[in-house]
Each structure stands twice: as structure tokens, then as C-alpha cells.
Design a protein around this motif. Structure first.
Motif, PDB file in Angstrom:
ATOM      1  N   ILE A  74      53.219  38.901  -2.171  1.00  0.00           N
ATOM      2  CA  ILE A  74      54.425  39.619  -1.753  1.00  0.00           C
ATOM      3  C   ILE A  74      54.354  41.070  -2.204  1.00  0.00           C
ATOM      4  O   ILE A  74      54.739  41.988  -1.465  1.00  0.00           O
ATOM      5  CB  ILE A  74      55.683  38.906  -2.281  1.00  0.00           C
ATOM      6  CG1 ILE A  74      55.857  37.581  -1.524  1.00  0.00           C
ATOM      7  CG2 ILE A  74      56.924  39.792  -2.123  1.00  0.00           C
ATOM      8  CD1 ILE A  74      57.024  36.744  -1.955  1.00  0.00           C
ATOM      9  N   MET A  75      53.812  41.317  -3.403  1.00  0.00           N
ATOM     10  CA  MET A  75      53.637  42.696  -3.842  1.00  0.00           C
ATOM     11  C   MET A  75      52.671  43.446  -2.928  1.00  0.00           C
ATOM     12  O   MET A  75      52.872  44.631  -2.634  1.00  0.00           O
ATOM     13  CB  MET A  75      53.114  42.725  -5.288  1.00  0.00           C
ATOM     14  CG  MET A  75      53.421  44.017  -6.023  1.00  0.00           C
ATOM     15  SD  MET A  75      52.627  44.104  -7.657  1.00  0.00           S
ATOM     16  CE  MET A  75      52.900  42.475  -8.281  1.00  0.00           C
ATOM     17  N   TRP A 346      67.894  38.753  -6.948  1.00  0.00           N
ATOM     18  CA  TRP A 346      66.490  39.083  -7.185  1.00  0.00           C
ATOM     19  C   TRP A 346      66.098  40.264  -6.291  1.00  0.00           C
ATOM     20  O   TRP A 346      66.209  40.178  -5.058  1.00  0.00           O
ATOM     21  CB  TRP A 346      65.597  37.886  -6.862  1.00  0.00           C
ATOM     22  CG  TRP A 346      65.639  36.807  -7.906  1.00  0.00           C
ATOM     23  CD1 TRP A 346      66.713  36.037  -8.254  1.00  0.00           C
ATOM     24  CD2 TRP A 346      64.550  36.377  -8.740  1.00  0.00           C
ATOM     25  NE1 TRP A 346      66.363  35.152  -9.244  1.00  0.00           N
ATOM     26  CE2 TRP A 346      65.047  35.335  -9.561  1.00  0.00           C
ATOM     27  CE3 TRP A 346      63.218  36.774  -8.863  1.00  0.00           C
ATOM     28  CZ2 TRP A 346      64.246  34.682 -10.499  1.00  0.00           C
ATOM     29  CZ3 TRP A 346      62.419  36.120  -9.797  1.00  0.00           C
ATOM     30  CH2 TRP A 346      62.933  35.097 -10.609  1.00  0.00           C
ATOM     31  N   PRO A 347      65.615  41.347  -6.875  1.00  0.00           N
ATOM     32  CA  PRO A 347      65.225  42.505  -6.063  1.00  0.00           C
ATOM     33  C   PRO A 347      64.164  42.193  -5.008  1.00  0.00           C
ATOM     34  O   PRO A 347      64.266  42.670  -3.877  1.00  0.00           O
ATOM     35  CB  PRO A 347      64.714  43.497  -7.107  1.00  0.00           C
ATOM     36  CG  PRO A 347      65.517  43.178  -8.330  1.00  0.00           C
ATOM     37  CD  PRO A 347      65.633  41.677  -8.318  1.00  0.00           C
ATOM     38  N   HIS A 348      63.140  41.402  -5.360  1.00  0.00           N
ATOM     39  CA  HIS A 348      62.097  41.143  -4.356  1.00  0.00           C
ATOM     40  C   HIS A 348      62.659  40.334  -3.192  1.00  0.00           C
ATOM     41  O   HIS A 348      62.276  40.536  -2.039  1.00  0.00           O
ATOM     42  CB  HIS A 348      60.907  40.408  -4.987  1.00  0.00           C
ATOM     43  CG  HIS A 348      60.975  38.918  -4.828  1.00  0.00           C
ATOM     44  ND1 HIS A 348      61.667  38.099  -5.708  1.00  0.00           N
ATOM     45  CD2 HIS A 348      60.486  38.100  -3.857  1.00  0.00           C
ATOM     46  CE1 HIS A 348      61.586  36.850  -5.295  1.00  0.00           C
ATOM     47  NE2 HIS A 348      60.877  36.811  -4.186  1.00  0.00           N
ATOM     48  N   ASP A 349      63.545  39.406  -3.478  1.00  0.00           N
ATOM     49  CA  ASP A 349      64.200  38.592  -2.460  1.00  0.00           C
ATOM     50  C   ASP A 349      64.955  39.494  -1.486  1.00  0.00           C
ATOM     51  O   ASP A 349      64.875  39.335  -0.257  1.00  0.00           O
ATOM     52  CB  ASP A 349      65.156  37.640  -3.186  1.00  0.00           C
ATOM     53  CG  ASP A 349      65.862  36.641  -2.285  1.00  0.00           C
ATOM     54  OD1 ASP A 349      65.270  36.219  -1.290  1.00  0.00           O
ATOM     55  OD2 ASP A 349      67.005  36.273  -2.617  1.00  0.00           O
ATOM     56  N   ASN A 350      65.667  40.471  -2.047  1.00  0.00           N
ATOM     57  CA  ASN A 350      66.406  41.428  -1.217  1.00  0.00           C
ATOM     58  C   ASN A 350      65.461  42.304  -0.410  1.00  0.00           C
ATOM     59  O   ASN A 350      65.750  42.653   0.733  1.00  0.00           O
ATOM     60  CB  ASN A 350      67.320  42.279  -2.095  1.00  0.00           C
ATOM     61  CG  ASN A 350      68.642  41.607  -2.372  1.00  0.00           C
ATOM     62  OD1 ASN A 350      69.682  41.989  -1.845  1.00  0.00           O
ATOM     63  ND2 ASN A 350      68.624  40.565  -3.215  1.00  0.00           N
ATOM     64  N   TRP A 351      64.312  42.663  -1.000  1.00  0.00           N
ATOM     65  CA  TRP A 351      63.346  43.482  -0.249  1.00  0.00           C
ATOM     66  C   TRP A 351      62.816  42.717   0.960  1.00  0.00           C
ATOM     67  O   TRP A 351      62.698  43.279   2.061  1.00  0.00           O
ATOM     68  CB  TRP A 351      62.167  43.910  -1.132  1.00  0.00           C
ATOM     69  CG  TRP A 351      61.167  44.701  -0.349  1.00  0.00           C
ATOM     70  CD1 TRP A 351      61.181  46.041  -0.111  1.00  0.00           C
ATOM     71  CD2 TRP A 351      60.025  44.180   0.366  1.00  0.00           C
ATOM     72  NE1 TRP A 351      60.121  46.398   0.700  1.00  0.00           N
ATOM     73  CE2 TRP A 351      59.405  45.277   1.006  1.00  0.00           C
ATOM     74  CE3 TRP A 351      59.474  42.920   0.509  1.00  0.00           C
ATOM     75  CZ2 TRP A 351      58.250  45.123   1.778  1.00  0.00           C
ATOM     76  CZ3 TRP A 351      58.334  42.767   1.293  1.00  0.00           C
ATOM     77  CH2 TRP A 351      57.728  43.865   1.907  1.00  0.00           C
ATOM     78  N   GLY A 406      56.438  42.866 -11.208  1.00  0.00           N
ATOM     79  CA  GLY A 406      55.655  43.508 -10.165  1.00  0.00           C
ATOM     80  C   GLY A 406      56.330  43.559  -8.818  1.00  0.00           C
ATOM     81  O   GLY A 406      56.380  44.601  -8.174  1.00  0.00           O
ATOM     82  N   TRP A 407      56.874  42.428  -8.365  1.00  0.00           N
ATOM     83  CA  TRP A 407      57.436  42.432  -7.022  1.00  0.00           C
ATOM     84  C   TRP A 407      58.806  43.090  -6.977  1.00  0.00           C
ATOM     85  O   TRP A 407      59.253  43.502  -5.911  1.00  0.00           O
ATOM     86  CB  TRP A 407      57.430  41.055  -6.389  1.00  0.00           C
ATOM     87  CG  TRP A 407      58.131  39.924  -7.099  1.00  0.00           C
ATOM     88  CD1 TRP A 407      58.936  39.995  -8.199  1.00  0.00           C
ATOM     89  CD2 TRP A 407      58.067  38.546  -6.728  1.00  0.00           C
ATOM     90  NE1 TRP A 407      59.392  38.743  -8.540  1.00  0.00           N
ATOM     91  CE2 TRP A 407      58.875  37.826  -7.650  1.00  0.00           C
ATOM     92  CE3 TRP A 407      57.434  37.845  -5.712  1.00  0.00           C
ATOM     93  CZ2 TRP A 407      59.049  36.442  -7.583  1.00  0.00           C
ATOM     94  CZ3 TRP A 407      57.604  36.470  -5.655  1.00  0.00           C
ATOM     95  CH2 TRP A 407      58.397  35.782  -6.578  1.00  0.00           C
ATOM     96  N   SER A 408      59.481  43.248  -8.116  1.00  0.00           N
ATOM     97  CA  SER A 408      60.693  44.069  -8.149  1.00  0.00           C
ATOM     98  C   SER A 408      60.335  45.543  -8.013  1.00  0.00           C
ATOM     99  O   SER A 408      60.924  46.278  -7.214  1.00  0.00           O
ATOM    100  CB  SER A 408      61.470  43.850  -9.454  1.00  0.00           C
ATOM    101  OG  SER A 408      61.966  42.535  -9.549  1.00  0.00           O
ATOM    102  N   SER A 409      59.348  45.964  -8.807  1.00  0.00           N
ATOM    103  CA  SER A 409      58.922  47.365  -8.772  1.00  0.00           C
ATOM    104  C   SER A 409      58.284  47.720  -7.441  1.00  0.00           C
ATOM    105  O   SER A 409      58.505  48.811  -6.904  1.00  0.00           O
ATOM    106  CB  SER A 409      57.947  47.643  -9.920  1.00  0.00           C
ATOM    107  OG  SER A 409      58.582  47.424 -11.166  1.00  0.00           O
ATOM    108  N   GLY A 410      57.488  46.795  -6.887  1.00  0.00           N
ATOM    109  CA  GLY A 410      56.828  47.066  -5.614  1.00  0.00           C
ATOM    110  C   GLY A 410      57.819  47.243  -4.483  1.00  0.00           C
ATOM    111  O   GLY A 410      57.679  48.141  -3.639  1.00  0.00           O
TER     112      GLY A 410
END
Length: 420
Positions: A74-75, A346-351, A406-410
Motif C-alpha cells: 500500500i505504501m 486510520w490515515p492509510h485507510d482514508n488515503w 509508513g503507510w500513514s506517512s506515505g
């Protein structure tokens, strides 16, 4: 008159001196970080997470300093435009440890892509399985999809056919896993049921040792079916690029069969919503963020009414907050705002959901999610943690969450660079 003015001036000075002065810390707290400053923070995160002496990105600090298949794939999606070399490194690492045999303890199966690996041969933390560990049902279709993303990226200059030829046997092995071992029950859907009784009970992105999702295996969870559709269509495009047209037709046909079966089984007309999962007990109709992942996969292409209904539902008050989309509806009986997966954000979920909005032309919805994430990061003084809580409109952190993930920052880095 001059004397009166003089004394008024002196009085004004004395009043100013008597007023309490703002402390430097208070003044600093009022500084609103610019998008450029936030971007620098996220770029530093990626540098910090890069494994020493390696090219891959670790999942997070302090809790997950290892190589996690789902996370890094995902990242790679998040950073494919920023740095496609991350995707290439990720794929190269994953093929080295792609499953070749059946091993119930590690849950390895031929063609399967790993869930977790650590450089040390010893078990990490309290894990009850050997490494590499393969307890993930979504890493394998995501591997195929990201392979297609990376190949398409190389075609912006000159398609890297040599890379594709080298990768193709591994793509085919992954597709074979999706069709056989991953297809428990033979009804075309990818399902999971752990082989190691001490392994992960749930093996989608909301994974856990226990049955916190209250689903009975084998579980066909909604988002993985979308990932599988994206994998099939990406593989068909790569097969066509190779000149293997019959194989491209076969893959496209399977994608069509999957989409037809998915719409028939997962769409709930009376709710205008997709099922959360289909498990041993039948259809689970809960409202969660998982369904939002369908938007980027292509499985809702030519289904504009269903896509619009899904987008609308995610912004109703039980799912939407000023700082992003919840993992579970606040109307659900299992909702807990300060939980890991049952109401947190979750930030990555939202992305992932926002990426789907952008793909389908929901520009306003994309902006709402992006700006909500940026607002949260500013309140967190430039950080974007693994997850956070919003309860009664108030934002708070999980003290146990990774402060660099990682996937939050990415995802945040993609938000901050996509419009440039």
C-alpha cells in the motif's frame, strides 16, 4: 498640551509593561505548519523508516520495525509517483520470499505473498509463528496490482519489458494462489481461514489474533474482492503488453465473472450498500470503512449509482468526522471510538478511500478527506500517527500507536504532492 501628551505617553508605556507577556511556548503553539513543512516531515519519516543497508521501507516505529507485505504494498501505491523505486524494491523483496510449499505453521502456500518478515531469524516480540509468516489474504492480489502499477509507470518513458518478463512467473504464481488456495470453497471469492491456530485470526487489513470482527471463517471480506478484481485487470493489461493475448482474454474474463458474482452477492439493494463480508454464517451487513476501498479497484466502473451511494454513505455522521472516515459506524453495537479497528480513524485507510474518490471523479469528496487528514496532522504538530480517535468531535491520540507509520506517512506525502 505638550505636558499632557507626555504624561499620556508615559502611562501607555506603564500599562504595556504591566500586561502579562505571552510565553515563547505559547507563541510557538499557534504556528500553523504549512504544507511545505508537513511535506518535509513526511519525507523525513520515509528516510527514517528505510531499513539500514536495505532499500525497503519498514512498517513503523516503535512497534513494527519489519517488512510487512500489505503495508509496504500500500505504501508503494501511495508513493508510486513520488518514488517508483520503492515499489520496485518492494516487489523484488517479495518475490524472493514468495511461497513455494505448504506449511501450516507459517501459513505458506505456493504463490502466496508474505505477511511479515524480520531480518533476524528469531521470532519478533510475542509472535507465535516463524518468519516469513504468510497469514495475509490481501498481500497476494495487491502484489499483482502493484506490479501492474509499477510496469505502467515505466511505460511513461519506455516500458521495461525485461523487468516484466522476469516478474511474470511470480505474477502467474500469485494469480494461481488466488484461484486455488485463496479461493476456499471454489466460488471465485478470495477467503481466509488461518491454518496455524496461533496465527492471525483475521487476515485482511483489520487483522488480529482474536475474532474482534465477529466473523466466522472462512471469511470473504469485501475489500479483498476489489483488490482481486484490480489484480486481474492489471494482469490482463500486462499479459497484453507481453503479446500473450489469449492469457489477457482469460484474465479479463475471470475479472468479469468476479465482478458479476460480487455485485450479485455483496450488493444489498434495500440498504444501497455493500456487505462487510460473507462468512460461514452468511452476509454481514455492517457499515465500515472497508467498503470504501472498492472505489479505487475498478470493480465499480460502469456502476455509477452504486459508487455514488457508497460515497454518500461514507459521509453520513456515523462514519464521517472532521478528521476523517471512521473504521466502523458509530451506530454499530460494537462501535468503540477509542479502539484499534472498531471506530478509530486510520490515515492509510482514508488515503485508499480518497484515491478511489479521485479515480471516479468525486473531486469534492477527495478534497474533504485530504483536508481532514491535513487538519489532523497540523493538530498533531506535524505528525501523522498510525491511527487516532475522534470522540464527540475531539481529536486524540492512541498512546500505543506508532508515531511514525509508513503507510500513514506515505499517504500524507501523496496528498501533499499530488496537486503540485
Amino acid at each position: 498640551m505638550l505636558r499632557k501628551t507626555y504624561w499620556l505617553f508615559i502611562a501607555a508605556i506603564l500599562i504595556c509593561l504591566a500586561m502579562p507577556q505571552q510565553a515563547p511556548a505559547q507563541a510557538k503553539a499557534k504556528h500553523v505548519l504549512s504544507r511545505a513543512e508537513l511535506r518535509l516531515e513526511r519525507e523525513q519519516d520515509i528516510r527514517t523508516l528505510r531499513a539500514p543497508g536495505e532499500c525497503y521501507i519498514q512498517a513503523g516505529f516503535p512497534n513494527y520495525p519489519g517488512f510487512f507485505g500489505r503495508d509496504i504494498l500500500i505504501m508503494s501505491m501511495e508513493l508510486i509517483d513520488y518514488d517508483p523505486a520503492i515499489a520496485r524494491c518492494t516487489l523484488d523483496m517479495l518475490v524472493r520470499m514468495q511461497g513455494t510449499k505448504f506449511d501450516a505453521e507459517s501459513e505458506e502456500e505456493p504463490g502466496k505473498i508474505l505477511h511479515e518478515w524480520h531480518k533476524s531469524n528469531e521470532n519478533y516480540g510475542e509472535r507465535n509463528w516463524p518468519f516469513p509468516y504468510y497469514g495475509s489474504a490481501d498481500s497476494t492480489p495487491l502484489f499483482v496490482y502493484v506490479s501492474g502499477l509499477y510496469f505502467k509507470k515505466t511505460c511513461e518513458t519506455a516500458c521495461d519489458m525485461a523487468w516484466l518478463e522476469k516478474m511474470w512467473p511470480h505474477i502467474e504464481a500469485a494469480l494461481a494462489w488466488c484461484k486455488t488456495s485463496g479461493n476456499i470453497g471454489g466460488d471465485i471469492f478470495i477467503k481466509y481461514e488461518r491454518k496455524n491456530p496461533k496465527g492471525l485470526f483475521h487476515q485482511g487489513w483489520k487483522d488480529a489474533d482474536e475474532n474482534h470482527l465477529k466473523l466466522t471463517p472462512p471469511v470473504a471480506i469485501v475489500e479483498i474482492q476489489g483488490y482481486y478484481y484490480a489484480a486481474l485487470t492489471s494482469a490482463a493489461e500486462m499479459a497484453q503488453a507481453r503479446g500473450t493475448f489469449e492469457r489477457a482474454i482469460e484474465l479479463s474474463h475471470r475479472a468479469t465473472l468476479l465482478k458479476t458474482a460480487f455485485i450479485e452477492k455483496f450488493w444489498i439493494p434495500e440498504k444501497q450498500w455493500f456487505a462487510f463480508a460473507i462468512d460461514k454464517n452468511g452476509t454481514d451487513t455492517r457499515i465500515a470503512s472497508n467498503q470504501g476501498h472498492l472505489l479505487f479497484t475498478g470493480i465499480l466502473d460502469n456502476e455509477p449509482e452504486k459508487a455514488a451511494a457508497l460515497a454518500h454513505r461514507l459521509f453520513l455522521p456515523d462514519m464521517w468526522t472532521l478528521f476523517g472516515i471512521r473504521t466502523l459506524s458509530s451506530n454499530d453495537r460494537d462501535y468503540r471510538g477509542q479502539s484499534y479497528h472498531l471506530g478509530s480513524i486510520w490515515p492509510h485507510d482514508n488515503w485508499v478511500i480518497a484515491r478511489g474518490f479521485a479515480r471516479l471523479g468525486f473531486g469534492k469528496e477527495y478534497d474533504r478527506v485530504k483536508n481532514a487528514q491535513i487538519a489532523a496532522s497540523r493538530i498533531f504538530h506535524g505528525r501523522i500517527p498510525e491511527l487516532y480517535f475522534v470522540v464527540q468531535g475531539k481529536l486524540s491520540e492512541d498512546p500505543e500507536a506508532c508515531t511514525i507509520q509508513g503507510w500513514s506517512s506515505g499517504g500524507m506525502l501523496d496528498f501533499l504532492t499530488a496537486d503540485q
